[in-house]
Design a protein around this motif. Structure first.
Motif, PDB file in Angstrom:
ATOM      1  N   ASP A  78       0.555  -1.435   0.256  1.00 60.15           N
ATOM      2  CA  ASP A  78      -0.164   0.067   0.102  1.00 60.15           C
ATOM      3  C   ASP A  78       1.145   1.427  -0.057  1.00 60.15           C
ATOM      4  O   ASP A  78       0.903   2.640   0.621  1.00 60.15           O
ATOM      5  CB  ASP A  78      -1.216  -0.014   1.205  1.00 60.15           C
ATOM      6  CG  ASP A  78      -2.290  -0.888   1.215  1.00 60.15           C
ATOM      7  OD1 ASP A  78      -2.615  -0.787   0.015  1.00 60.15           O
ATOM      8  OD2 ASP A  78      -3.071  -0.906   1.857  1.00 60.15           O
ATOM      9  N   ASN A  79       2.176   1.592  -0.669  1.00 57.94           N
ATOM     10  CA  ASN A  79       2.743   2.562  -1.007  1.00 57.94           C
ATOM     11  C   ASN A  79       2.393   3.022  -2.067  1.00 57.94           C
ATOM     12  O   ASN A  79       2.414   2.854  -3.106  1.00 57.94           O
ATOM     13  CB  ASN A  79       3.920   2.227  -0.573  1.00 57.94           C
ATOM     14  CG  ASN A  79       4.610   1.657   0.605  1.00 57.94           C
ATOM     15  OD1 ASN A  79       4.357   2.092   1.727  1.00 57.94           O
ATOM     16  ND2 ASN A  79       5.700   0.618   0.328  1.00 57.94           N
ATOM     17  N   VAL A  80       2.569   4.383  -2.663  1.00 56.24           N
ATOM     18  CA  VAL A  80       2.261   4.950  -3.603  1.00 56.24           C
ATOM     19  C   VAL A  80       3.297   5.401  -4.556  1.00 56.24           C
ATOM     20  O   VAL A  80       4.391   6.142  -3.837  1.00 56.24           O
ATOM     21  CB  VAL A  80       1.283   6.122  -3.415  1.00 56.24           C
ATOM     22  CG1 VAL A  80       1.172   6.871  -4.641  1.00 56.24           C
ATOM     23  CG2 VAL A  80      -0.329   6.406  -2.789  1.00 56.24           C
ATOM     24  N   VAL A  81       3.931   5.206  -5.197  1.00 53.97           N
ATOM     25  CA  VAL A  81       4.861   4.548  -6.081  1.00 53.97           C
ATOM     26  C   VAL A  81       4.617   5.361  -6.914  1.00 53.97           C
ATOM     27  O   VAL A  81       5.975   5.530  -8.207  1.00 53.97           O
ATOM     28  CB  VAL A  81       5.517   3.502  -6.734  1.00 53.97           C
ATOM     29  CG1 VAL A  81       6.128   2.629  -4.611  1.00 53.97           C
ATOM     30  CG2 VAL A  81       4.956   2.622  -6.724  1.00 53.97           C
ATOM     31  N   GLY A  82       3.587   5.221  -7.585  1.00 56.00           N
ATOM     32  CA  GLY A  82       3.660   6.534  -9.061  1.00 56.00           C
ATOM     33  C   GLY A  82       2.127   6.964  -8.977  1.00 56.00           C
ATOM     34  O   GLY A  82       0.987   6.769  -8.280  1.00 56.00           O
ATOM     35  N   ALA A  83       2.170   7.924  -9.906  1.00 55.28           N
ATOM     36  CA  ALA A  83       0.747   8.812 -10.630  1.00 55.28           C
ATOM     37  C   ALA A  83       0.517   8.724 -12.304  1.00 55.28           C
ATOM     38  O   ALA A  83       1.903   8.921 -12.302  1.00 55.28           O
ATOM     39  CB  ALA A  83       0.415   9.769 -10.062  1.00 55.28           C
TER      40      ALA A  83
END
Length: 177
Positions: A78-83
């Motif tokens: 659940d880490n945000v690594v991109g958008a």
């Protein structure tokens, strides 16, 4: 090879802490925030999410802009690594130098295979929107992004030179004649 399995998710308050860490990583890097949506001020997080939803519905978008969908690339932990920001259609400006898909990988998570994966998953989302011929662009000096685009089937088109002299390389993916 991707360091950790990932998925695209719609922006949500569920990921607030992970997104704020992602955002802070970009701020600390001093780099230009790409795609443009991650430069949105997240201090009123719920309003930022609501704004992204309105853009997807074509509500409250600035003159000359188009509907767009934003997704976050989230790891199994659940880490945000991109958008990614997917524009539903192209204006002249987007045709020349923006494309349908703009994506970015968190500075501290690059070179882990996430760039190729975010574009691959984004192409699926674009097809769901009915976009079968997708334009993806990158600045000529961004060799990492160019490799990601080519790895995902990009066929190079004519470059676009911006007024400041920056060269934008343009690639089509999908129903290319």
């Amino acid at each position: 090879m991707v360091k950790e399995q990932v998925r695209l998710v719609r922006p949500s308050v569920v990921y607030k802490a992970a997104y704020m860490a992602f955002y802070q990583d970009w701020l600390k890097s001093g780099e230009l925030m790409v795609p443009w949506v991650i430069a949105k001020d997240p201090s009123d997080f719920e309003e930022m999410i609501a704004s992204l939803r309105r853009s997807e519905q074509g509500m409250d978008i600035p003159e000359g802009w188009v509907k767009d969908s934003t997704y976050w690339l989230v790891t199994e932990s659940d880490n945000v690594v991109g958008a990614v920001n997917i524009r539903h259609e192209l204006t002249e400006k987007l045709f020349n130098s923006g494309g349908h898909i703009g994506y970015g990988i968190r500075p501290g998570e690059r070179q882990n295979g996430y760039g190729s994966r975010i574009l691959e998953l984004s192409l699926d989302k674009a097809r769901e929107l009915g976009i079968v011929k997708v334009l993806v662009v990158c600045d000529s000096y961004n060799t990492a992004s160019k490799k990601v685009i080519l790895r995902n089937g990009g066929v190079q088109d004519k470059d676009y030179i911006e007024p400041d002299g920056n060269v934008v390389e343009r690639f089509w993916i999908g129903d290319v004649e």
